[in-house]
Write an enzyme that holds these catalytic residues in place. Sequence first.
Site, mmCIF file in Angstrom:
data_model
loop_
_atom_site.group_PDB
_atom_site.id
_atom_site.type_symbol
_atom_site.label_atom_id
_atom_site.label_comp_id
_atom_site.label_asym_id
_atom_site.label_seq_id
_atom_site.Cartn_x
_atom_site.Cartn_y
_atom_site.Cartn_z
ATOM 1 C CG ASP A 68 -47.478 -40.546 -2.877
ATOM 2 O OD1 ASP A 68 -48.297 -40.702 -1.958
ATOM 3 O OD2 ASP A 68 -47.730 -40.754 -4.071
ATOM 4 C CB THR A 101 -50.036 -45.519 -2.090
ATOM 5 O OG1 THR A 101 -49.289 -44.441 -1.554
ATOM 6 C CG2 THR A 101 -51.208 -44.972 -2.851
ATOM 7 C CB THR A 102 -46.579 -46.242 1.934
ATOM 8 O OG1 THR A 102 -46.424 -45.021 1.217
ATOM 9 C CG2 THR A 102 -45.206 -46.810 2.235
ATOM 10 C CG ASP A 398 -51.384 -38.603 -0.760
ATOM 11 O OD1 ASP A 398 -51.542 -38.685 -1.993
ATOM 12 O OD2 ASP A 398 -50.568 -39.283 -0.118
#
Length: 556
Positions: A68, A101-102, A398
């Site tokens: 994550d 997010t990545t 998530d």
Amino acid sequence: MASIQTTAGGMPVLILKEGTKESKGREAQKNNIMAAKLIAEIVKTSLGPRGMDKMLVDNLGDVTITNDGATILKEIDVQHPAAKMMVEVAKSVDNEVGDGTTSSVVFAGALLERAEELINKDVHPSVIVDGYNAAAEQALKLLEKIAVQVDVSDKDMLLKIARTSMDSKLVSEDSPLLGQIVVDATKQVAEKTDEGGLKVDLDDIKVEKKAGGSMRDTKLIRGIVLDKEVVHAGMPKRIEKAKIALVNSALEIEKTEMSAEIRISDPQQMQMFLEEENRMLKSMVDKIKASGANVVLCQKGIDDIAQHYLAKAGVLAVRRVKESDMTKMSRATGARIVNNLDDLTSKDLGSAELVEERKVETDKWVFIEGCKNPKSVTILVRGGSQRVVDEAERSLHDALMVMKDVLEKPAIVAGGGAPEAYIANELRQWSSSQEGRAQLAVQKFADALDAIPLNLAENAGMDPIDTMTELRAKQSKGAKWTGVDARNTQVADMYKQNVLEPVVVKQQIIKSATEVASMLLRIDDVIAASKSKMPSGPPGGGGMGGMGGMGGMGME
Ligand code: ADP
Ligand code: MG
């Protein structure tokens, strides 16, 4: 290099404190871009279903294994201010939409890398910023245009979306089960808004985890799990058709605020004193009994004597329940939290099919389940080891956020880099409508978007050049859902592959990444105060420290 002083009429004027470091212009920009790119470099190998995991060891030796983006960046301790801003992007995307997010960090890194190419060709940063912002605005419009509306009662569709967000995680094997749990949990707590939409508050979904068993033992409980045991051994451990009282005052004799002293001169008085205490506690229990409750959950303590009377009455009781759990319980069972036992009536009681103390590994936990229409539920996460349940919890976060996103705004796009490739293609054509050098910036923005499908392909071990050529060719023929099918290592229609994501996630990635890139590009002066406040000379050595200082801005 540092211009910390200037001269006025021959006298030096000191502007910045001693030890302050300053870097200006190109140098400042280069440093910032370098630091931000390095951060993107760290997370990019973890993008997508074939992405690798990171093992992070903190200074106490604790190990976290995760994929994550937000967690990776939270755990590593970055020093450089520009790198910190990249960490902020991941955080803001995490807060807003929970997933992506990545991608946002990878995309922001790509935007800066492309900007650097233009800066090297003497394009002014503010021209780049303008071009980027125009491109971002156009990209958001394009996303809006291709987004597909979904029917929130279509559980199959919701499951596909939940599964996509978990596909790129350690838990992907179990995503059919976990996805179902996520869909059921969010649908259960979703509430209608006045505008006819839905609203989901994730505080209503409690995630409890316990290492042991297997991931397949993970369960949705239509109620609450308390990591507390039944307070007295003589109490029942299982109550069906429970009538639950939630009490937030202590079932104890209150201690006085001031320290008081009671003088007792003969044994009779002592006896009376104890009897009075006993009577008061018994009357508390009587009030509970009178309401018809057979389960009591108390936010404060329960005196031994009160426990005894409760046990005698066949009431199951738990003490020192967390305030947040009391609220959840109230939403799950329909009980009203009572301050004063005198007010307790049968109307205040909540109900559940079953309240039971069960052994979970070495602990005893109380399960309150089978609530009729709970507005608060619990997901009990199980898995082989602590690290597995920790990562499962993050992946569930998530997925829960993604479900909240679609329930609140039911529009989706396909994943696998398809929307990014589509927008890139469109933007390249649109760029010709832009004046002058901003055109170049728009094209670079499009190139930066390609970083998403490109990294998905690279992480899956696919040939980046072949993949991108095939992808572009199909996109320019108008197959807008063509993306990188990382699981089967091919270029494919990602909509048909059921890789589906909320459009708000994609929008947030573009917004946040463009924002941070623009912010960093606008900086042409970094002034960093010296880290140590005091000159670090030897005691009494007087004033010889401070020269040059430690410098607070290096990329250590
Ligand atoms: P992020 O933190 O950005 O969500 P992930 O590691 O979860 O990072 O990867 C998300 C990316 O992986 C998205 O672009 C998504 O579309 C893509 N993805 C998810 N499942 C698949 C799949 N089966 N095939 C290809 N791409 C996928
Ligand atoms: Mg993801």
